[in-house]
Design an enzyme around this catalytic site. Structure first.
Site, PDB file in Angstrom:
ATOM      1  N   ASP A  94       0.862  -1.182   0.000  1.00  0.00           N
ATOM      2  CA  ASP A  94       0.000   0.000   0.000  1.00  0.00           C
ATOM      3  C   ASP A  94       0.901   1.236   0.000  1.00  0.00           C
ATOM      4  O   ASP A  94       2.107   1.134   0.177  1.00  0.00           O
ATOM      5  CB  ASP A  94      -0.965  -0.022   1.187  1.00  0.00           C
ATOM      6  CG  ASP A  94      -0.254   0.130   2.507  1.00  0.00           C
ATOM      7  OD1 ASP A  94       0.976   0.303   2.503  1.00  0.00           O
ATOM      8  OD2 ASP A  94      -0.914   0.067   3.542  1.00  0.00           O
ATOM      9  N   ASP A 281      -8.101  -7.406   0.549  1.00  0.00           N
ATOM     10  CA  ASP A 281      -7.167  -7.574   1.660  1.00  0.00           C
ATOM     11  C   ASP A 281      -7.878  -7.091   2.910  1.00  0.00           C
ATOM     12  O   ASP A 281      -8.764  -6.237   2.817  1.00  0.00           O
ATOM     13  CB  ASP A 281      -5.906  -6.719   1.467  1.00  0.00           C
ATOM     14  CG  ASP A 281      -6.165  -5.270   1.856  1.00  0.00           C
ATOM     15  OD1 ASP A 281      -6.832  -4.573   1.074  1.00  0.00           O
ATOM     16  OD2 ASP A 281      -5.741  -4.844   2.944  1.00  0.00           O
ATOM     17  N   CYS A 319     -12.987 -28.623   8.009  1.00  0.00           N
ATOM     18  CA  CYS A 319     -11.841 -27.819   7.582  1.00  0.00           C
ATOM     19  C   CYS A 319     -10.591 -28.700   7.531  1.00  0.00           C
ATOM     20  O   CYS A 319     -10.364 -29.532   8.407  1.00  0.00           O
ATOM     21  CB  CYS A 319     -11.635 -26.652   8.546  1.00  0.00           C
ATOM     22  SG  CYS A 319     -10.190 -25.646   8.164  1.00  0.00           S
ATOM     23  N   CYS A 321      -7.421 -27.497   7.479  1.00  0.00           N
ATOM     24  CA  CYS A 321      -6.210 -26.747   7.850  1.00  0.00           C
ATOM     25  C   CYS A 321      -5.422 -27.496   8.922  1.00  0.00           C
ATOM     26  O   CYS A 321      -5.940 -28.396   9.593  1.00  0.00           O
ATOM     27  CB  CYS A 321      -6.562 -25.330   8.314  1.00  0.00           C
ATOM     28  SG  CYS A 321      -7.031 -25.186  10.041  1.00  0.00           S
ATOM     29  N   CYS A 324      -7.206 -27.556  12.378  1.00  0.00           N
ATOM     30  CA  CYS A 324      -8.374 -28.434  12.513  1.00  0.00           C
ATOM     31  C   CYS A 324      -8.007 -29.916  12.366  1.00  0.00           C
ATOM     32  O   CYS A 324      -8.697 -30.774  12.914  1.00  0.00           O
ATOM     33  CB  CYS A 324      -9.447 -28.042  11.504  1.00  0.00           C
ATOM     34  SG  CYS A 324     -10.166 -26.422  11.856  1.00  0.00           S
ATOM     35  N   HIS A 350      -6.087 -21.120  10.825  1.00  0.00           N
ATOM     36  CA  HIS A 350      -7.468 -21.508  10.519  1.00  0.00           C
ATOM     37  C   HIS A 350      -8.230 -20.383   9.817  1.00  0.00           C
ATOM     38  O   HIS A 350      -8.879 -20.609   8.792  1.00  0.00           O
ATOM     39  CB  HIS A 350      -8.237 -21.950  11.768  1.00  0.00           C
ATOM     40  CG  HIS A 350      -9.691 -22.107  11.466  1.00  0.00           C
ATOM     41  ND1 HIS A 350     -10.195 -23.225  10.833  1.00  0.00           N
ATOM     42  CD2 HIS A 350     -10.728 -21.232  11.590  1.00  0.00           C
ATOM     43  CE1 HIS A 350     -11.486 -23.039  10.605  1.00  0.00           C
ATOM     44  NE2 HIS A 350     -11.831 -21.846  11.044  1.00  0.00           N
TER      45      HIS A 350
HETATM   46 ZN   LIG Z   1      -9.321 -25.046  10.171  1.00  0.00          ZN
END
Ligand SMILES: [Zn+2]
Length: 386
Positions: A94, A281, A319, A321, A324, A350
């Site tokens: 930015d 963003d 999920c 990730c 998880c 996550h």
């Molecule tokens: Zn997750």
């Protein structure tokens, strides 16, 4: 002087929602895309390997903060931010405008630029459009943002109008400086996105778009490769932001990626995608993660709630990730309670996984021509899980 490759191709359109590909020298970006924010060159609590595993395609750096700490004397030793933080994929920086204007009494705006006192040590600094572009060149940014004035909300019409005109004069100076200069290392210098301003007024927004087009035409037709929308999510009611997006997007150039700066909540992102926005963003997923506010496809989990103290389930059983796959809500609740930094890392992983999955699924829905249905099915994303 090596120019950064920049190519944007639209691959699919579903009503106003669009999916495309941006090709940059350092990598490809599939849109709609969410860009994790690395203010000081780090996405808080994550390392580059975490970001790669999350599938992040581009991250943000903050010109204002990086210029103060560590400063360009350090980053230029590394010939730019990519070598300093070891993120070799694209980086968008930015312009520093938003942060400078947030300083309130510590700053003074003139036609030339903004004078301000460092919030760290009180030192006097000046940022001009040229200086902002120069810093972004030295950072080695792939996508450089024009330096603009972030008009506060609410402001009266003439204040917004004057502010927009100042931003457009600055956009022209950014354009000229960008095209006439490179960084000290002679490496590629990124591409410049201008920012449409004009507050909540469609006529001013339209004038802003026309003025940016005039800059392109007056400068041997080298066009801006993308275009950003600034001055939204600055405290206005959600309905107001949605209304501006609904009216503004049909008059935006269609052949350029459109970047809505600093937005936002998952439903804001889905609404903006439905209007035709391509890039996003926001600090929200990472900041909220550190406050125990976790996003899932079933709704929001407030991790600090006592009910999670003994909960053996992962945050979201659907999920995939790292968090998880391996940890329970009870363990994360415990980590938060003892202020363990591992909890920040896992929850950030996550939430960013959720945001990147959100735009990925939106992308797929656009390609499969059922975005509207996908959008409708996910109206509950802000509701706490009961
Ligand atoms: Zn997750």
């Amino acid at each position: 002087m090596n120019n950064t490759t920049f190519n944007f191709t639209l691959n699919a359109q579903n009503n106003n929602a669009r999916s495309g590909t941006i090709q940059l020298s350092r990598g490809e970006i599939n849109t709609p895309i969410f860009m994790p924010v690395g203010t000081y060159g780090a996405v808080k609590s994550l390392d580059v390997q975490d970001l790669k595993e999350l599938g992040a395609q581009i991250i943000l750096g903050n010109t204002f903060h990086l210029n103060l700490r560590p400063g360009l004397d350090v980053i230029s030793r590394f010939k730019g931010l990519h070598n300093f933080n070891n993120w070799q994929a694209p980086i968008l920086t930015d312009s520093g405008g938003f942060q400078v204007f947030s300083l309130g009494k510590l700053r003074k705006i003139t036609e030339n630029g903004v004078e301000f006192r460092s919030p760290i040590n009180g030192d006097k600094h000046t940022i001009t459009p040229e200086k902002s572009i120069d810093i972004q060149h030295q950072l080695g940014s792939d996508i450089i943002m024009a330096f603009d004035e972030c008009t506060p909300y609410p402001s009266d019409y003439s204040t917004v109008e004057q502010s927009m005109h100042l931003s457009m004069r600055w956009a022209k100076r950014c354009y000229d400086y960008h095209h006439q200069n490179t960084n000290d290392y002679g490496t590629r210098r990124g591409v410049l996105f201008p920012i449409v301003q004009g507050g909540m007024h469609l006529d001013l927004r339209k004038n802003s778009i026309d003025m940016l087009h005039e800059i392109e035409q007056s400068r041997s037709n080298t066009t801006f490769p993308g275009i950003a929308i600034g001055g939204l999510s600055v405290g206005e009611p959600m309905e107001k932001m949605y209304q501006v997006l609904n009216e503004l997007m049909p008059i935006m150039p269609t052949e350029k990626p459109r970047y809505l700066m600093g937005v936002g909540q998952p439903l804001d992102i889905l609404h903006a995608i439905s209007c035709g926005v391509d890039m996003f963003d926001c600090v929200l997923p990472s900041r909220n993660a550190r406050n125990g506010h976790l996003f899932t496809w079933k709704g929001v989990i407030k991790l600090r709630n006592a009910r999670y103290k003994t909960d053996e389930n992962p945050i979201d059983s659907d999920c995939s990730c790292l968090c998880c796959r391996n940890y329970s809500r009870a363990y994360l609740h415990h980590l938060d309670k003892i202020n363990e930094s591992l909890g920040d890392r896992l929850c950030t992983i996550h939430n960013l996984h959720f945001y990147l999955d959100l735009v990925k699924q939106a992308r797929n829905a656009i390609i499969e021509q059922n975005f509207e249905q996908f959008h409708h099915q996910n109206k509950h994303l802000h509701t706490p899980i009961s």
